[in-house]
Design a protein around this motif. Sequence first.
Motif, PDB file in Angstrom:
ATOM      1  N   VAL A   2      22.242   3.746   5.214  1.00 35.45           N
ATOM      2  CA  VAL A   2      22.626   5.136   5.472  1.00 35.45           C
ATOM      3  C   VAL A   2      24.002   5.418   4.893  1.00 35.45           C
ATOM      4  CG1 VAL A   2      23.141   6.818   7.270  1.00 35.45           C
ATOM      5  CG2 VAL A   2      21.196   5.264   7.540  1.00 35.45           C
ATOM      6  N   LEU A   3      24.924   4.443   5.030  1.00 37.51           N
ATOM      7  CA  LEU A   3      26.271   4.607   4.493  1.00 37.51           C
ATOM      8  C   LEU A   3      26.226   4.737   2.977  1.00 37.51           C
ATOM      9  CD1 LEU A   3      29.310   4.652   4.989  1.00 37.51           C
ATOM     10  CD2 LEU A   3      29.306   2.150   4.805  1.00 37.51           C
ATOM     11  N   ASP A   4      25.408   3.914   2.319  1.00 36.87           N
ATOM     12  CA  ASP A   4      25.288   3.993   0.866  1.00 36.87           C
ATOM     13  C   ASP A   4      24.775   5.363   0.436  1.00 36.87           C
ATOM     14  OD1 ASP A   4      26.211   1.448   0.617  1.00 36.87           O
ATOM     15  OD2 ASP A   4      24.222   0.524   0.421  1.00 36.87           O
ATOM     16  N   GLU A   5      23.788   5.862   1.146  1.00 39.15           N
ATOM     17  CA  GLU A   5      23.252   7.183   0.806  1.00 39.15           C
ATOM     18  C   GLU A   5      24.300   8.269   1.030  1.00 39.15           C
ATOM     19  OE1 GLU A   5      19.753   7.669   3.089  1.00 39.15           O
ATOM     20  OE2 GLU A   5      18.551   6.254   1.891  1.00 39.15           O
ATOM     21  N   THR A   6      25.089   8.111   2.097  1.00 41.21           N
ATOM     22  CA  THR A   6      26.160   9.086   2.362  1.00 41.21           C
ATOM     23  C   THR A   6      27.208   9.044   1.263  1.00 41.21           C
ATOM     24  OG1 THR A   6      25.818   8.845   4.739  1.00 41.21           O
ATOM     25  CG2 THR A   6      27.910   9.785   4.019  1.00 41.21           C
ATOM     26  N   ALA A   7      27.561   7.818   0.849  1.00 33.68           N
ATOM     27  CA  ALA A   7      28.557   7.679  -0.221  1.00 33.68           C
ATOM     28  C   ALA A   7      28.055   8.283  -1.523  1.00 33.68           C
ATOM     29  CB  ALA A   7      28.906   6.205  -0.418  1.00 33.68           C
ATOM     30  N   ARG A   8      26.775   8.047  -1.822  1.00 35.29           N
ATOM     31  CA  ARG A   8      26.229   8.622  -3.058  1.00 35.29           C
ATOM     32  C   ARG A   8      26.201  10.145  -2.985  1.00 35.29           C
ATOM     33  NH1 ARG A   8      22.685   4.088  -2.847  1.00 35.29           N
ATOM     34  NH2 ARG A   8      21.082   5.331  -1.785  1.00 35.29           N
ATOM     35  N   THR A  10      28.238  11.992  -1.288  1.00 41.02           N
ATOM     36  CA  THR A  10      29.623  12.449  -1.439  1.00 41.02           C
ATOM     37  C   THR A  10      30.058  12.401  -2.895  1.00 41.02           C
ATOM     38  OG1 THR A  10      30.118  11.620   0.782  1.00 41.02           O
ATOM     39  CG2 THR A  10      31.991  12.079  -0.662  1.00 41.02           C
ATOM     40  N   GLN A  11      29.701  11.326  -3.594  1.00 44.38           N
ATOM     41  CA  GLN A  11      30.050  11.217  -5.007  1.00 44.38           C
ATOM     42  C   GLN A  11      29.383  12.321  -5.827  1.00 44.38           C
ATOM     43  OE1 GLN A  11      29.245   7.269  -6.447  1.00 44.38           O
ATOM     44  NE2 GLN A  11      30.918   6.329  -5.284  1.00 44.38           N
ATOM     45  N   ALA A  12      28.130  12.627  -5.510  1.00 44.99           N
ATOM     46  CA  ALA A  12      27.431  13.704  -6.228  1.00 44.99           C
ATOM     47  C   ALA A  12      28.108  15.042  -5.985  1.00 44.99           C
ATOM     48  CB  ALA A  12      25.970  13.766  -5.785  1.00 44.99           C
ATOM     49  N   ARG A  13      28.521  15.281  -4.731  1.00 51.55           N
ATOM     50  CA  ARG A  13      29.221  16.539  -4.435  1.00 51.55           C
ATOM     51  C   ARG A  13      30.555  16.605  -5.165  1.00 51.55           C
ATOM     52  NH1 ARG A  13      31.571  16.714   1.360  1.00 51.55           N
ATOM     53  NH2 ARG A  13      33.013  15.332   0.243  1.00 51.55           N
ATOM     54  N   ASN A  14      31.272  15.488  -5.196  1.00 54.03           N
ATOM     55  CA  ASN A  14      32.570  15.474  -5.878  1.00 54.03           C
ATOM     56  C   ASN A  14      32.413  15.601  -7.399  1.00 54.03           C
ATOM     57  OD1 ASN A  14      33.796  15.238  -3.410  1.00 54.03           O
ATOM     58  ND2 ASN A  14      34.066  13.007  -3.541  1.00 54.03           N
ATOM     59  N   TRP A  15      31.302  15.098  -7.925  1.00 56.82           N
ATOM     60  CA  TRP A  15      31.026  15.279  -9.351  1.00 56.82           C
ATOM     61  C   TRP A  15      30.831  16.757  -9.661  1.00 56.82           C
ATOM     62  CZ3 TRP A  15      31.689  13.736 -13.992  1.00 56.82           C
ATOM     63  CH2 TRP A  15      30.841  14.119 -15.028  1.00 56.82           C
ATOM     64  N   ARG A  16      30.136  17.461  -8.758  1.00 53.11           N
ATOM     65  CA  ARG A  16      29.964  18.902  -8.954  1.00 53.11           C
ATOM     66  C   ARG A  16      31.308  19.625  -8.881  1.00 53.11           C
ATOM     67  NH1 ARG A  16      25.305  17.821  -5.786  1.00 53.11           N
ATOM     68  NH2 ARG A  16      26.399  18.464  -3.869  1.00 53.11           N
ATOM     69  N   LEU A 105      34.605   2.156 -11.511  1.00 51.50           N
ATOM     70  CA  LEU A 105      35.527   1.065 -11.197  1.00 51.50           C
ATOM     71  C   LEU A 105      35.945   1.043  -9.729  1.00 51.50           C
ATOM     72  CD1 LEU A 105      37.920   1.072 -14.284  1.00 51.50           C
ATOM     73  CD2 LEU A 105      36.206  -0.640 -13.719  1.00 51.50           C
ATOM     74  N   TYR A 106      36.127   2.222  -9.129  1.00 50.05           N
ATOM     75  CA  TYR A 106      36.747   2.264  -7.809  1.00 50.05           C
ATOM     76  C   TYR A 106      35.898   2.989  -6.758  1.00 50.05           C
ATOM     77  CZ  TYR A 106      41.013   0.848 -10.243  1.00 50.05           C
ATOM     78  OH  TYR A 106      41.938   0.165 -10.980  1.00 50.05           O
ATOM     79  N   GLY A 107      34.678   3.376  -7.105  1.00 52.72           N
ATOM     80  CA  GLY A 107      33.870   4.142  -6.167  1.00 52.72           C
ATOM     81  C   GLY A 107      33.530   3.400  -4.894  1.00 52.72           C
ATOM     82  N   HIS A 108      33.624   2.064  -4.889  1.00 51.42           N
ATOM     83  CA  HIS A 108      33.288   1.274  -3.703  1.00 51.42           C
ATOM     84  C   HIS A 108      34.450   1.170  -2.729  1.00 51.42           C
ATOM     85  CE1 HIS A 108      35.325  -1.418  -6.502  1.00 51.42           C
ATOM     86  NE2 HIS A 108      35.686  -2.119  -5.451  1.00 51.42           N
ATOM     87  N   CYS A 110      37.735   2.372  -0.248  1.00 49.51           N
ATOM     88  CA  CYS A 110      37.948   3.412   0.746  1.00 49.51           C
ATOM     89  C   CYS A 110      38.515   4.641   0.053  1.00 49.51           C
ATOM     90  CB  CYS A 110      38.919   2.918   1.822  1.00 49.51           C
ATOM     91  SG  CYS A 110      39.272   4.143   3.099  1.00 49.51           S
ATOM     92  N   GLY A 111      37.874   5.770   0.224  1.00 47.77           N
ATOM     93  CA  GLY A 111      38.295   6.978  -0.485  1.00 47.77           C
ATOM     94  C   GLY A 111      37.800   7.030  -1.903  1.00 47.77           C
ATOM     95  N   GLY A 112      37.015   6.029  -2.302  1.00 44.95           N
ATOM     96  CA  GLY A 112      36.569   5.951  -3.681  1.00 44.95           C
ATOM     97  C   GLY A 112      35.646   7.067  -4.103  1.00 44.95           C
ATOM     98  N   ALA A 113      35.006   7.727  -3.147  1.00 49.28           N
ATOM     99  CA  ALA A 113      34.117   8.834  -3.505  1.00 49.28           C
ATOM    100  C   ALA A 113      34.876   9.953  -4.199  1.00 49.28           C
ATOM    101  CB  ALA A 113      33.423   9.367  -2.244  1.00 49.28           C
ATOM    102  N   TRP A 114      36.193  10.020  -3.907  1.00 51.29           N
ATOM    103  CA  TRP A 114      37.013  11.082  -4.499  1.00 51.29           C
ATOM    104  C   TRP A 114      37.690  10.649  -5.800  1.00 51.29           C
ATOM    105  CZ3 TRP A 114      37.214  16.049  -3.093  1.00 51.29           C
ATOM    106  CH2 TRP A 114      36.715  16.396  -1.825  1.00 51.29           C
ATOM    107  N   VAL A 115      37.638   9.372  -6.127  1.00 52.51           N
ATOM    108  CA  VAL A 115      38.489   8.873  -7.198  1.00 52.51           C
ATOM    109  C   VAL A 115      38.161   9.513  -8.547  1.00 52.51           C
ATOM    110  CG1 VAL A 115      37.072   6.848  -7.797  1.00 52.51           C
ATOM    111  CG2 VAL A 115      39.555   6.782  -8.125  1.00 52.51           C
ATOM    112  N   GLY A 116      36.874   9.758  -8.809  1.00 55.39           N
ATOM    113  CA  GLY A 116      36.514  10.381 -10.083  1.00 55.39           C
ATOM    114  C   GLY A 116      37.073  11.784 -10.219  1.00 55.39           C
ATOM    115  N   ALA A 117      36.968  12.586  -9.141  1.00 53.93           N
ATOM    116  CA  ALA A 117      37.492  13.950  -9.175  1.00 53.93           C
ATOM    117  C   ALA A 117      39.005  13.957  -9.326  1.00 53.93           C
ATOM    118  CB  ALA A 117      37.083  14.702  -7.903  1.00 53.93           C
ATOM    119  N   VAL A 118      39.676  13.049  -8.610  1.00 48.15           N
ATOM    120  CA  VAL A 118      41.141  12.994  -8.679  1.00 48.15           C
ATOM    121  C   VAL A 118      41.601  12.561 -10.068  1.00 48.15           C
ATOM    122  CG1 VAL A 118      43.187  11.853  -7.763  1.00 48.15           C
ATOM    123  CG2 VAL A 118      41.385  12.623  -6.205  1.00 48.15           C
TER     124      VAL A 118
END
Length: 527
Positions: A2-8, A10-16, A105-108, A110-118
Motif C-alpha cells: 500500500v505504501l509503494d502504491e501511495t508513493a507512486r 504521489t510521484q505521479a501527482r508531483n510529475w503533473r 536516484l532519490y525517489g526512495h 524520505c520526501g523523495g516523492a517531491w525530489v523530481g519537482a524540486v
Amino acid sequence: MVLDETARATQARNWRLTLILVGVLTVLRVVALFATPLELYPDEAQYWLWSRHLDFGYFSKPPMIAWLIWATTKIGGDTEAWLRIGSPLINAATALVISRIATRLYGHECGGAWVGAVAAAIFILMPGVQLSSVLITTDTPLLFFLALMMWACVVLPQASPRARIWVAAGMGAALGLAFLSKYAAIYALASLAAHLFLSPRARRAWTPAMAVAFFAALLVVFAPNMLWNYQHHFSTLEHTAANANWKTGNLFNPMELVQFVGSQFAVFGPVPFGVLGGGALLLAFRKRLAEADIMLLCFALPPLVTVAAQAFVSRANANWAGAAYVAGSVLVAAWLLRWEARRWLIGGLALQAVLAALFLTWVIDPRTAEAMGMANSFKRARGWDQTVQAIIERTREEQALHGGVTAVAVDDRFLYNVAAYYGRDYFGTPGAPPLRMWVHEIAARNQAEAEAPLDAALGRRALIASLEGTYRAKIRQDFQATSDLQIVRVRLDRKRSRRTDLFIAQGFAPVPRDPETGLPPDPALKP
C-alpha cells in the motif's frame, strides 16, 4: 505494498505539478520573446549568420547552435523571437529530464516523492537559465544533451544485460551531441572516469562491449566536426584554447578566483550554490555521501574546479561552469529534502521566482530595468538596428551623389554581425555593395575576418564604419586617402549612447603588420 502504491501516486501527482510549473514558465518566456523590444546581441546575430550556411563547424563554435536556429527560423522566419525560441523550449526539456534523474536516484528517500519537482524547479528558476531562455546560446543545448547523457548513466545499472549496450550507445550519442553544442562537454568524460574510479558498483555495470558501444557512438556523432576542424586548421579548437588567455607574466590572480566564485551565486542562485558548496564539504568531511551523491558530485565538481583554476591563473566567464548545474540541481534538491530544510528550500525557490518575474518584466519593458538602475545589462541588445540603418542610409547617399562605394567595411565583429542581420534586406541585393571586415591583425581573429576580409579590389572606394571610432586612425593608415567623416550616435538609455564613425576611404593598401605582435604600427609613433 500500500505504501509503494501511495508513493507512486504521489510521484505521479508531483510529475503533473512539474509539467504545469515548467509549462507555465515556458509559455511566459515565449510570450516575453515575442513582446520584447530588445534586439539581438551581436553573438546571436553571428549564430544567425552561420545558420544561413549549414556546416559541421564554424570559426569559434561547434555547429549545434546554427542548426537549431536554422530549424526554428525555417518554421517562423528570421525575426528575433523565432531565432531565440529554441532556448526556452530546450530549457524546459532539460528541466523535465532533470526531474526524472532526481526521481530515479532519490525517489526512495524520505520526501523523495517531491525530489523530481524540486530539482526541476531549481533548474528552471536558476538565474542563468532565466537569462538563457530569452537569448540563444550554446549553453542551452549543451545542458540538455548532458542531462540526457546523465539520465542514461542513471538508467544503465538497472537495465537488462542486453539493453545495457543500447543504453551505453545512447550515452555516447548524447555526449557526442553535447560536444557538437559546446566543447565544455569534455568535463563529462572526466566525470565518467571519476565515477568509475570511485564507485565499484558503477564499474560492475560496465562491460568491454558497452565501452565499445559508448565510444563508437560518441565518435560517429562527433567525427564530422573533428573532420571539419582538420579541414579548417582546427580553428574552433584553437579559438576555444585562446579563450583561456593564460597570462604568462602573472599566473596568480586571487581576485579573479574570488570574482568567479561570487558570480556562481548569481548564475545558480544564492541558496542553491551555497547548499551545493557547503553540502559537498560537510558530507565529504563526515563521510556520509550516498552512492547517488558521489555520482552527481563527479558530474558537478570537474567544471567548477577546472574553471575556478582557470580563473586563478587567468580569467573565467561566469557561465563557463554551467555544465555543473545539471547535476547540481538534483543534488541541492535531494539534500534540502533529506535535511528537511523546508524554510531554506521554500525561501530559495521564492527568491528565484521573484527574480524570474522581475527579469521577465525587464525583458518585456526595458524601461523598468532603466528605472531600477539595470539598463547597463541590456545595452548590447539595444540600438543596433538604428545604427545599421544609418550605415545603409549613408551608403545610399553615396550611391545617389557619388556613384556608390565598392564595399561597406566595418572594424568590429559585433558591428559586422548585426549589420549582416539588420541589413539582411539590403546587403546582398542587386546594386548593394558587399559587407566586409577590415582586418586589424596579421591573421583573422573571427569568422568575418576569415571569410569576408576587405581586399584591394573592394577597397577602391569603401565606406568605413568604425564602432566607437576605436580603430579610425589605424584604418586610415591602410588607405591612400580618407574623407567625409560623419559621427552617428544612437541613444541606448538616458546615460549611454553608441558611437559609430562613418567615412569614405580610397585606395586600400594595408601597411605591413608587425610579425611579432601581428598588429599594425601605432599612428601616434609615426614621425
